[in-house]
Design an enzyme around this catalytic site. Structure first.
Site, PDB file in Angstrom:
ATOM      1  CE  LYS A   1      -1.199   2.436   2.920  1.00  0.00           C
ATOM      2  NZ  LYS A   1      -0.789   3.809   3.402  1.00  0.00           N
TER       3      LYS A   1
ATOM      4  CB  THR B   1       2.916   4.764   5.539  1.00  0.00           C
ATOM      5  OG1 THR B   1       2.985   5.834   6.467  1.00  0.00           O
ATOM      6  CG2 THR B   1       3.807   3.638   5.995  1.00  0.00           C
TER       7      THR B   1
ATOM      8  CD  GLU C   1       0.908  11.837  -2.838  1.00  0.00           C
ATOM      9  OE1 GLU C   1       1.135  11.256  -1.775  1.00  0.00           O
ATOM     10  OE2 GLU C   1       1.715  12.547  -3.437  1.00  0.00           O
TER      11      GLU C   1
ATOM     12  CG  ASN D   1      -0.391  16.144  -0.936  1.00  0.00           C
ATOM     13  OD1 ASN D   1      -0.616  15.424   0.022  1.00  0.00           O
ATOM     14  ND2 ASN D   1       0.039  15.694  -2.092  1.00  0.00           N
TER      15      ASN D   1
ATOM     16  CB  SER E   1      -5.858  18.848   8.808  1.00  0.00           C
ATOM     17  OG  SER E   1      -5.244  19.802   9.643  1.00  0.00           O
TER      18      SER E   1
END
Lengths: 407, 407
Positions: free
Chosen positions: B181, B192, B279, B402, B407
């Site tokens: 992943k 990660t 991404e 990004n 957040s």
């Protein structure tokens, strides 16, 4: 071209004795703006310079390196619209021819001519245009000022960039003016940072070299827009001596400390102006690292943060994403220990001792990140090494400028 | 979440003897998907691993490092949705508790349990959910397959990623399956890369470690999406021995070469799958560097190109901007000489001997760049060092993922 939201007004600049400015249109691109700058220096002008560390430098960079050791300058020639980089023998021959033409016009040795070019890569500088351009600029000598010079060296800069400082040397006020271009970019160009510093102080070339190198280490070497290093970056400092102040030959000379401080201040101003014109920039970011094992280590950690696409996009989004700062510290490869690490945004400590601070309140951080100037602070808790670097955020503007076209 | 345009279909995978799979929902985020994976290994399973070089690793990474030297594994636990990185003592205690729970469930020593977590940073893994989750996954052991395991470890991956290879060892066919992943990213997460490799071959742990390290150097260490290194990257290889083939203890063992080659092939497949899910990626880029003074130097030049935002945006724009490749070679700081440098896109040489090739025709290059797989070739002309790395282009999608959020 939209003007950067971080642009600052063009400053009021004094004339510098011993500096005569002329500009002209060589026509390196289909435009009518000035694209050649010629500056004539008074006899005895000292010169020092720093150039790109790229292994693929332009011939102009090579010529500067060859000519800098003798320490004296009579002329500066700058071309905008063609960087002449990676153009083989034809490019070098054109640069040599333009330098020889300038030397003949100014009545000096060719190795007293300093040259720089910025713009498209891979296309040899057109020799005839270059020689005609510098000839026309010579005819205009004395008619130009620093504002005109700054306009003539720009490429995709969105605003003209210059700065001013002064110092007292042996009781005589000396002026320092710097002009700089850099950080805009168009197809298929590559940004080049060209900076030129002029002072009427009298400085021995070897000492000028030493203090320029030191100032460079704390200014131009501490900025990054995207971590990509041009083939043509050049900063040259010229000291004409026209102010009549005593010559500065070393640290024991009158005014040496003050002059070196003024030079470093000027270089810092110029360097931050380049970041303010970074492609797509909406925020100026200062990264301060303390507590490293030494200053060099602190600098590498700071640059790891300043070059991280994840940190730069987080700041663009106004996101207090301190986890990405942890990541960038971790990947720097410098001595660090997670459990000694502390991170701040602005004046607010967000993480320390390897975890978020107890009762962390994001409100003051969000307010700081909403502004156009952002400070990221890192304390590694390992030693006394410190560094400060500047960058800008990474936005859709950067992608649009650099990807949304075909050359 | 839009599926990457570079996605490939999930492969058909064999079961691996000695591997039992269970998944469950711990609920690390408000979702109903599986987010805990437990794998039970047959007694005697060998394990080897490589972990992030970050100086700020997660406690799971630290636990793997502490447990890897003994070389034997009975269980693997993976959490998705919380990376547990930079969470201080609370995070480490939660990871230890989950590992102890797994060991009790599987009836083995705690140091035979290997753990990894991925997701939000800075929030301690919730201990109760982690223990309940692994208990539920234990109850489901045997019900899961590799497709389910892949789904359970994903975070913002846009497609599930797995690969398969096989080899003959002493006349016995052994299978290798890898799941991985990585590379998607959401607020305020950090990608990660977690990779897990399962084989029914019997391999002595020290030799497994050696060949995994070698395969890693040519696969996972040769990919970059944005140059940002996670705090949690982990690749673990488990060899159960269930195929009944003779044990591989060193290069002299039957089938050692074939098995090492299959392992390297599998790692390469998995690594490229991560880049395919980079991404915002629209193009897979292979950078091949030859003619360096040695392989390590070639690798650094290749990574300088692969991490250059200007190169990556040029490819996104379908722009044959070889000047930016020159720039990226120049800034790498490795031995290079402008006038020996040659550059290709696809099979077309565009520049050589320090200048554009005579009669350069952009048409075949533009056609190559219009595809979804792009090759950049560089020959430094200095020696025999070679390297090959993979990256993706840099697009508005990267910025959107990004930066376009709070957040």
């Amino acid at each position: 071209m939209t003007i950067s939201p971080l642009a600052t007004p063009f400053p009021s600049l004094p004339a510098i004795g011993g500096v005569r400015i002329g500009t002209a249109t060589a026509g390196y691109k289909p435009w009518t703006r000035a694209d050649v700058l010629l500056i004539k220096f008074a006899e005895g002008t000292a010169v020092a310079g720093v150039t790109t560390r790229s292994r693929c430098p332009s011939p102009e960079v090579e010529l500067c390196r060859e000519r800098l050791p003798q320490g004296r300058a009579r002329g500066l020639v700058v071309n905008a619209g063609n960087s002449n980089a990676f153009t083989g023998a034809a490019g070098r021959a054109a640069a040599l021819a333009q330098g020889e033409a300038a030397a003949a016009l100014l009545g000096c040795a060719t190795d007293a001519i300093f040259q720089a070019s910025t713009g498209v890569i891979g296309v040899p500088l057109p020799r005839d245009k270059a020689v005609a351009g510098v000839t026309a600029a010579h005819a205009a000598l004395g008619a130009g000022d620093f504002a005109g010079a700054t306009a003539a060296i720009g490429t995709t800069d969105t605003f003209p960039k210059a700065a001013h400082a002064s110092a007292l040397v042996g009781g005589v006020r000396v002026e320092l003016v710097g002009i700089i271009k850099g950080s805009g970019m168009i197809a298929p160009d590559m940004a080049t940072m060209l900076g030129f510093i002029f002072t009427d102080a009298a400085v021995e070339p070897g000492f000028l070299r030493a203090i320029l190198a030191a100032a460079n280490a704390r200014s131009f070497s501490c900025i990054t827009v995207d971590g990509d290093t041009s083939t043509s970056d050049t900063v040259l400092a010229f000291a004409t001596g026209a102010a009549g102040a005593p010559c500065i030959t070393g640290w024991d000379s009158a005014g040496a400390d003050a002059f070196a401080a003024a030079l470093e201040d000027l270089c810092g101003q110029l360097a931050r102006l380049v970041v303010r014109d970074g492609e797509g920039a909406t925020k100026l970011i200062e990264v301060r690292v303390a507590g490293a094992v030494d200053d060099a280590s602190a600098h590498r950690v700071a640059m790891s943060i300043a070059n991280s696409p994840l940190v730069k996009t987080a700041i663009a989004g106004g996101d207090a994403n301190w986890g990405r700062v942890v990541m960038a510290v971790g990947k720097a490869g410098e001595p660090a220990e997670r459990d000694r690490l502390a991170i701040s945004f602005g004046t607010t400590r967000v993480a320390e001792a390897g975890a978020v601070v107890p009762g962390y309140d994001e409100a003051p951080v969000a307010a700081h990140l909403a502004g156009s100037e952002v400070a990221i602070g890192v304390d590694l808790g390992m030693g006394t090494g410190r560094a400060r670097v500047w960058t800008c955020d990474l936005t859709h503007g950067y992608i649009s400028i650099n990807a949304d076209y075909r050359s």
